[in-house]
Design a protein around this motif. Structure first.
Motif, mmCIF file in Angstrom:
data_model
loop_
_atom_site.group_PDB
_atom_site.id
_atom_site.type_symbol
_atom_site.label_atom_id
_atom_site.label_comp_id
_atom_site.label_asym_id
_atom_site.label_seq_id
_atom_site.Cartn_x
_atom_site.Cartn_y
_atom_site.Cartn_z
ATOM 1 N N GLY A 62 -28.528 -13.174 -10.356
ATOM 2 C CA GLY A 62 -28.192 -11.851 -9.837
ATOM 3 C C GLY A 62 -27.168 -11.873 -8.731
ATOM 4 O O GLY A 62 -26.885 -10.853 -8.143
ATOM 5 N N ALA A 63 -26.603 -13.017 -8.421
ATOM 6 C CA ALA A 63 -25.592 -13.081 -7.368
ATOM 7 C C ALA A 63 -24.368 -12.307 -7.815
ATOM 8 O O ALA A 63 -23.971 -12.322 -8.960
ATOM 9 C CB ALA A 63 -25.204 -14.537 -7.095
ATOM 10 N N GLU A 64 -23.817 -11.606 -6.868
ATOM 11 C CA GLU A 64 -22.623 -10.833 -7.162
ATOM 12 C C GLU A 64 -21.430 -11.471 -6.467
ATOM 13 O O GLU A 64 -21.583 -12.125 -5.456
ATOM 14 C CB GLU A 64 -22.790 -9.399 -6.673
ATOM 15 C CG GLU A 64 -23.932 -8.684 -7.372
ATOM 16 C CD GLU A 64 -24.212 -7.338 -6.734
ATOM 17 O OE1 GLU A 64 -23.389 -6.877 -5.927
ATOM 18 O OE2 GLU A 64 -25.246 -6.760 -7.040
ATOM 19 N N GLY A 65 -20.268 -11.220 -6.998
ATOM 20 C CA GLY A 65 -19.056 -11.766 -6.370
ATOM 21 C C GLY A 65 -18.146 -12.331 -7.430
ATOM 22 O O GLY A 65 -18.520 -12.489 -8.578
ATOM 23 N N ASP A 66 -16.950 -12.616 -7.054
ATOM 24 C CA ASP A 66 -15.955 -13.135 -7.988
ATOM 25 C C ASP A 66 -16.025 -14.633 -8.041
ATOM 26 O O ASP A 66 -16.220 -15.277 -7.036
ATOM 27 C CB ASP A 66 -14.545 -12.727 -7.546
ATOM 28 C CG ASP A 66 -14.392 -11.228 -7.483
ATOM 29 O OD1 ASP A 66 -13.694 -10.763 -6.585
ATOM 30 O OD2 ASP A 66 -14.973 -10.527 -8.339
ATOM 31 N N GLU A 67 -15.847 -15.196 -9.222
ATOM 32 C CA GLU A 67 -15.780 -16.652 -9.322
ATOM 33 C C GLU A 67 -14.444 -17.136 -8.846
ATOM 34 O O GLU A 67 -13.461 -16.450 -8.955
ATOM 35 C CB GLU A 67 -15.985 -17.085 -10.785
ATOM 36 C CG GLU A 67 -17.441 -17.013 -11.159
ATOM 37 C CD GLU A 67 -17.750 -17.835 -12.386
ATOM 38 O OE1 GLU A 67 -17.088 -18.865 -12.597
ATOM 39 O OE2 GLU A 67 -18.657 -17.439 -13.111
ATOM 40 N N GLY A 68 -14.433 -18.359 -8.292
ATOM 41 C CA GLY A 68 -13.207 -18.904 -7.741
ATOM 42 C C GLY A 68 -12.475 -19.781 -8.640
ATOM 43 O O GLY A 68 -12.605 -20.355 -9.560
ATOM 44 N N THR A 117 -7.228 -23.401 -3.180
ATOM 45 C CA THR A 117 -7.616 -23.094 -4.551
ATOM 46 C C THR A 117 -9.093 -22.703 -4.585
ATOM 47 O O THR A 117 -9.845 -22.959 -3.638
ATOM 48 C CB THR A 117 -7.394 -24.305 -5.472
ATOM 49 O OG1 THR A 117 -8.187 -25.392 -4.993
ATOM 50 C CG2 THR A 117 -5.914 -24.705 -5.526
ATOM 51 N N GLY A 118 -9.506 -22.103 -5.691
ATOM 52 C CA GLY A 118 -10.898 -21.694 -5.842
ATOM 53 C C GLY A 118 -11.885 -22.825 -5.626
ATOM 54 O O GLY A 118 -12.844 -22.680 -4.848
ATOM 55 N N PRO A 119 -11.705 -23.973 -6.298
ATOM 56 C CA PRO A 119 -12.663 -25.067 -6.088
ATOM 57 C C PRO A 119 -12.725 -25.537 -4.627
ATOM 58 O O PRO A 119 -13.817 -25.772 -4.109
ATOM 59 C CB PRO A 119 -12.149 -26.173 -7.007
ATOM 60 C CG PRO A 119 -11.442 -25.433 -8.101
ATOM 61 C CD PRO A 119 -10.794 -24.268 -7.405
ATOM 62 N N ALA A 120 -11.594 -25.667 -3.970
ATOM 63 C CA ALA A 120 -11.594 -26.109 -2.571
ATOM 64 C C ALA A 120 -12.325 -25.097 -1.695
ATOM 65 O O ALA A 120 -13.138 -25.467 -0.841
ATOM 66 C CB ALA A 120 -10.162 -26.313 -2.071
ATOM 67 N N THR A 121 -12.047 -23.825 -1.916
ATOM 68 C CA THR A 121 -12.699 -22.765 -1.143
ATOM 69 C C THR A 121 -14.198 -22.760 -1.406
ATOM 70 O O THR A 121 -15.007 -22.675 -0.470
ATOM 71 C CB THR A 121 -12.081 -21.403 -1.485
ATOM 72 O OG1 THR A 121 -10.693 -21.440 -1.148
ATOM 73 C CG2 THR A 121 -12.757 -20.280 -0.732
ATOM 74 N N ASN A 122 -14.594 -22.862 -2.667
ATOM 75 C CA ASN A 122 -16.021 -22.866 -2.994
ATOM 76 C C ASN A 122 -16.731 -24.083 -2.415
ATOM 77 O O ASN A 122 -17.846 -23.967 -1.893
ATOM 78 C CB ASN A 122 -16.221 -22.800 -4.511
ATOM 79 C CG ASN A 122 -15.933 -21.417 -5.052
ATOM 80 O OD1 ASN A 122 -16.162 -20.412 -4.394
ATOM 81 N ND2 ASN A 122 -15.430 -21.366 -6.278
ATOM 82 N N LEU A 123 -16.102 -25.250 -2.472
ATOM 83 C CA LEU A 123 -16.703 -26.447 -1.889
ATOM 84 C C LEU A 123 -16.849 -26.312 -0.374
ATOM 85 O O LEU A 123 -17.876 -26.692 0.194
ATOM 86 C CB LEU A 123 -15.886 -27.695 -2.246
ATOM 87 C CG LEU A 123 -16.013 -28.173 -3.692
ATOM 88 C CD1 LEU A 123 -14.928 -29.201 -4.013
ATOM 89 C CD2 LEU A 123 -17.402 -28.742 -3.962
#
Length: 156
Positions: A150-156, A67-73
């Protein structure tokens, strides 16, 4: 029981430097890929394993691993440990964590519900994970230490 295969360290170093894959090395030396990995660790040729247990202190249900949170962590943890994380993933993880911190939120986890946001109280888990990642980034010369702006990228 068979004789233990011998992997010559100098030959292993030479072949690794030449870009041989673990599968090619295993075939060359007549061992399993696991045997190659063990020999690479013993020869100091393997990257150290990252430990994400501080960033993800929960035992995750398998369905929540990607999941997004697991990947981001995991990405924030890898950053904090000096791992090689692509810039877009750095940006995504920083923006996600900074959004939580700015909203005075924290991340929590439950086996059934997965990750969920909660009001931050006391020692915020997400703040400490983010702070460690930002600290490591501030020490790098190739990444602006400013952090999230200014960070670019998709939120998880």
């Amino acid at each position: 029981m068979g004789r233990k295969a011998h992997i010559d360290r100098e030959e292993l170093r030479r072949l690794v430097a030449a870009g041989r894959s673990n599968a090619e090395l295993a075939e060359h030396f007549g061992v399993t890929e696991s045997g190659v990995l063990q020999a690479k660790r013993n020869a100091g040729l393997a990257k150290p394993m990252l430990d994400h247990s501080k960033a993800i202190p929960w035992k995750l249900n398998r369905v929540h691993n990607q999941t997004g949170p697991a990947t981001n962590l995991r990405n924030l943890s890898a950053i904090a440990q000096g791992g090689d994380v692509p810039q877009t993933k750095i940006n995504t993880a920083l923006r996600w964590a900074q959004r939580l911190v700015d909203g005075d939120l924290d991340i929590a986890y439950g086996q059934d519900e997965g990750f969920y946001e909660v009001p931050a109280a006391g020692d915020s888990h997400i703040r400490s994970v983010l702070d460690e990642a930002l600290e490591r980034l501030s020490q790098r010369r190739d990444v602006p230490a400013k952090g999230v702006e200014g960070a670019e990228g998709d939120e998880g």
